[in-house]
Structures are given as C-alpha cells and as structure tokens.
Design an enzyme around this catalytic site. Structure first.
Site, PDB file in Angstrom:
ATOM      1  N   CYS A   1       0.832  -1.197   0.000  1.00  0.00           N
ATOM      2  CA  CYS A   1       0.000   0.000   0.000  1.00  0.00           C
ATOM      3  C   CYS A   1       0.869   1.250   0.000  1.00  0.00           C
ATOM      4  CB  CYS A   1      -0.925  -0.017   1.209  1.00  0.00           C
ATOM      5  SG  CYS A   1      -1.942   1.461   1.309  1.00  0.00           S
TER       6      CYS A   1
ATOM      7  N   CYS B   1      -0.419   4.132   2.031  1.00  0.00           N
ATOM      8  CA  CYS B   1      -0.285   4.015   3.493  1.00  0.00           C
ATOM      9  C   CYS B   1       1.155   4.282   3.904  1.00  0.00           C
ATOM     10  CB  CYS B   1      -0.633   2.609   3.981  1.00  0.00           C
ATOM     11  SG  CYS B   1      -2.075   1.881   3.239  1.00  0.00           S
ATOM     12  N   ASP B   2       2.108   3.771   3.140  1.00  0.00           N
ATOM     13  CA  ASP B   2       3.498   3.731   3.606  1.00  0.00           C
ATOM     14  C   ASP B   2       4.473   4.594   2.816  1.00  0.00           C
ATOM     15  OD1 ASP B   2       2.661   1.830   5.466  1.00  0.00           O
ATOM     16  OD2 ASP B   2       2.894   0.206   4.035  1.00  0.00           O
TER      17      ASP B   2
END
Ligand code: NDP
Length: 323
Positions: free
Chosen positions: A148, A151-152
């Site tokens: 992701c 997300c990261d």
C-alpha cells in the site's frame, strides 16, 4: 475468517434479528445499506477489520462519477457511510467470524462471541492485496515491504523504491511514490503493461519512473530492513541485485471469501458466483456484490452498482416471502 461451525457456547436467545445484514463496508456494502435503509429494511452493516475497504488505502479517486475534481478515497467512504446512516442504516465495528447459512433465520457470529440473526445476508467483503509469496517478502513486511503505497509511501523520502506489477494498481502506486522517492523502478514480468492506456502514459512520461521489463523478483534483500531486490530477466535468465529501500507489491487481489466457501459456490479464484444479471448466490436470501463477486470490473462505481442490486434483490426476496 474461517468456515468452521458455530461454537456450541454461542447463544442466539434474545439475539438481535435483522431483516438485512450486510458484511463489509466498502462501496458495495454502504450502497447496499443505503438502498436497504431507504426501503425501510433497517439494515445493519458489519464493517470487518477494514472499514471503508480498499478505498481507504488509496488517495485520489478521479473516476467516481459526480466528484468533478476527484475525491480522497477515505473521504468518499465517509460520505457513503454518512448517506447510509442518514436513512437509518446501522454500522457496527465487528468482524463476522462464523455463520450458518443452512437455517432460517441465518445465524451469524460477531467477533467470536455475539450471536446475531438475519433474514437475508449481503456479502460485500471485497478483496485483499496479493503478495509474491517469497519468504523474505513476508519477513520484511512492514520493514520496507508494503502492498500500500498510499499508506506507507511517506516513510520513504529521498530514496530509491521498487514496485512490482503491470496493472493499474502498480501504475497508481508508482506515480504516488514519486511524491517521496528519488526514483521508482517498476518491475514487470512481461514486455507489455496490463494497465489502462492513460495510466501507462502517465507512468512512461514520468521522469522519476523507470520500467524494468521481462523481469521477476526472486528475493527481497536486507537483514532488518529492505536494502534491495534480486531480479531475474525471464528472457535470458540473468540475475542481478537492485538497491532499493522499499519494495511495493501491486500484483492484484484475492477475494475475501474464505468464510463463505463451505456454503457458497465460488470460482477457481475464490470469487462468489451469482446468478446472471442478479446478485443471488446458490443459497436463497444470500446475495453477493462488489469485489468479492466481481473479478472483471473491480471499480468503486461497479461495486456500488452491484451493492444497489443486492439490496433490491434482498428487498424482493423478503417481499416474496412475506406475500
Ligand atoms: P491486475 O490483475 O489488473 O494486474 C496485476 C498485475 O500484476 C499484472 O500486470 C500481472 O502481470 C502482475 N502479476 C500478477 N501476479 C504476479 C506475480 N506473481 N509476479 C509478478 N507479477 C504479477 O490488478 P490491479 O490490482 O492492478 O487492478 C485490478 C483492477 O482494478 C483492474 O481492473 C484495474 O483496472 C482496476 N484499478 C483501477 C484503478 C483506477 O482506475 N484508478 C486503480 C487500480 C486498479 P501480467 O500482466 O503479466 O498478468
């Protein structure tokens, strides 16, 4: 999730009894909730472990009709939820851990402990990111390996990154990562991308992205954190190591249908099979929609569309049974 039988100590005496119980809270689940709520069926939505579904792991959604300037995925899911709640849908933060579709009413267990009854069930559990299956990919998950980017990605500023995959997700992840990374290597196993033309063009035109064709990732390198990936060119079998600080896997998804496999017909990839032109599964009163059932289109708007269909199918089922 599992398909093991309901434990004997779960009580259904005095249990909440819903006419429509929706499992999953992505575009499909919330749209089913909206339509069922507006049909006065007072639906309940169990969100599972990822309320909002895959759209909560994405940034800009530019292809959902009505949002002229695009919208952030998580914000869009909040809108979906608020609209369903406005008409009386109940949203519960719980995971369905067991169910028994063989009896009426249907028995459902929430979080291993609470028994709930339902006249109809709408399965909208979506799909989850797939991994390559390499030992070190698993070991370094969260320490440089991610599925992701949204997300990261922000953890990887000013470093080189690798993305594997050739579909729209890989394009989107690569483009997103250019906001932080100094360079993004996109590794694809063939000499042609699967992604839509517009996404391909954006990737190919981006000065920070370089595509490595005809290449597979055979290992993820690093003791405590990712330091590189090992690559094999499939045309000449040559191997080399590529130094990167992060490795993003974008190779598709697996439907979240394990819980239902002993009850519902699924295809060879695990997607729930529904009757043509309908969301009806092989069990009367159980409907499936969204990415758990659709392996072809897999868009937020198509998931919402099938969520609407599932609610209407459930409404008709209940009306036919009552009448
Ligand atoms: P796809 O199934 O479209 O693509 C998966 C990619 O990963 C393919 O290029 C495939 O290679 C590659 N792949 C699969 N397994 C492996 C493996 N073991 N090793 C190496 N490579 C592998 O999945 P996506 O998640 O990209 O997209 C799913 C759907 O969602 C599509 O319909 C897509 O259009 C849509 N989508 C739309 C977006 C948008 O419009 N904004 C954003 C993201 C997704 P190969 O091509 O060789 O099979």
């Amino acid at each position: 999730m599992s398909s093991i039988p309901i434990p004997h100590d779960i009580s259904f005496e005095g249990a909440a009894h819903h006419r429509v119980l929706i499992i999953g809270a992505g575009p499909a689940g919330y749209t089913a909730a909206l339509y069922a709520a507006r049909a006065n069926l007072a639906p309940v939505v169990y969100t599972g472990l990822e309320p909002g579904g895959q759209l909560t792991t994405t940034t800009d959604v530019e292809n959902y009709p009505g949002y002229v300037d695009g919208v952030l995925g998580p914000a869009m899911m909040e809108d979906f939820k608020a609209q369903a709640v406005r008409f009386g849908a109940e949203v519960e933060y719980g995971e369905i851990t067991h169910l028994d579709l063989s009896q009426r009413p249907i028995k459902v267990v929430v979080d291993e402990e609470t028994g709930v009854l339902a006249d109809t069930v709408i399965v909208a559990t979506g799909a989850s990111a797939r991994y390559l299956g390499l030992e070190n990919e698993k070991r370094l998950l969260g320490r440089g390996v991610s599925a992701c980017a949204t997300c990261d990605g922000a953890f990887f500023r000013g470093v080189d990154l690798a993305v594997v995959g050739g579909g729209d997700t890989a394009m989107e992840e690569s483009l997103f990562l250019t906001r932080f990374a100094s360079r993004v290597w996109l590794i694809h196993r063939r000499d042609e991308l699967r992604a839509s033309k517009i996404m391909q063009q954006r990737v190919m035109a981006h000065p920070k992205i370089e595509i490595i064709w005809n290449t597979v990732v055979t290992d993820v390198l690093g003791a405590d954190e990712v330091t590189g990936v090992r690559l094999r060119n499939v045309t000449d079998n040559s191997e080399r190591d590529l130094a990167v600080s992060g490795f993003f896997v974008a190779i598709g998804h697996t439907p979240n249908t394990a819980l239902f496999k002993s009850w519902l017909d699924v295809d060879e990839q695990g997607y729930i099979e529904t009757r043509s032109g309908s969301t009806q599964t092989n069990i009367p009163g159980v409907f499936a929609c969204g990415d758990a059932q659709d392996h072809v289109y897999r868009q937020a708007v198509t998931a919402a569309g099938t969520g609407c269909m599932a609610a209407m199918d459930a409404e008709r089922f209940l009306a036919a049974r009552a009448g």
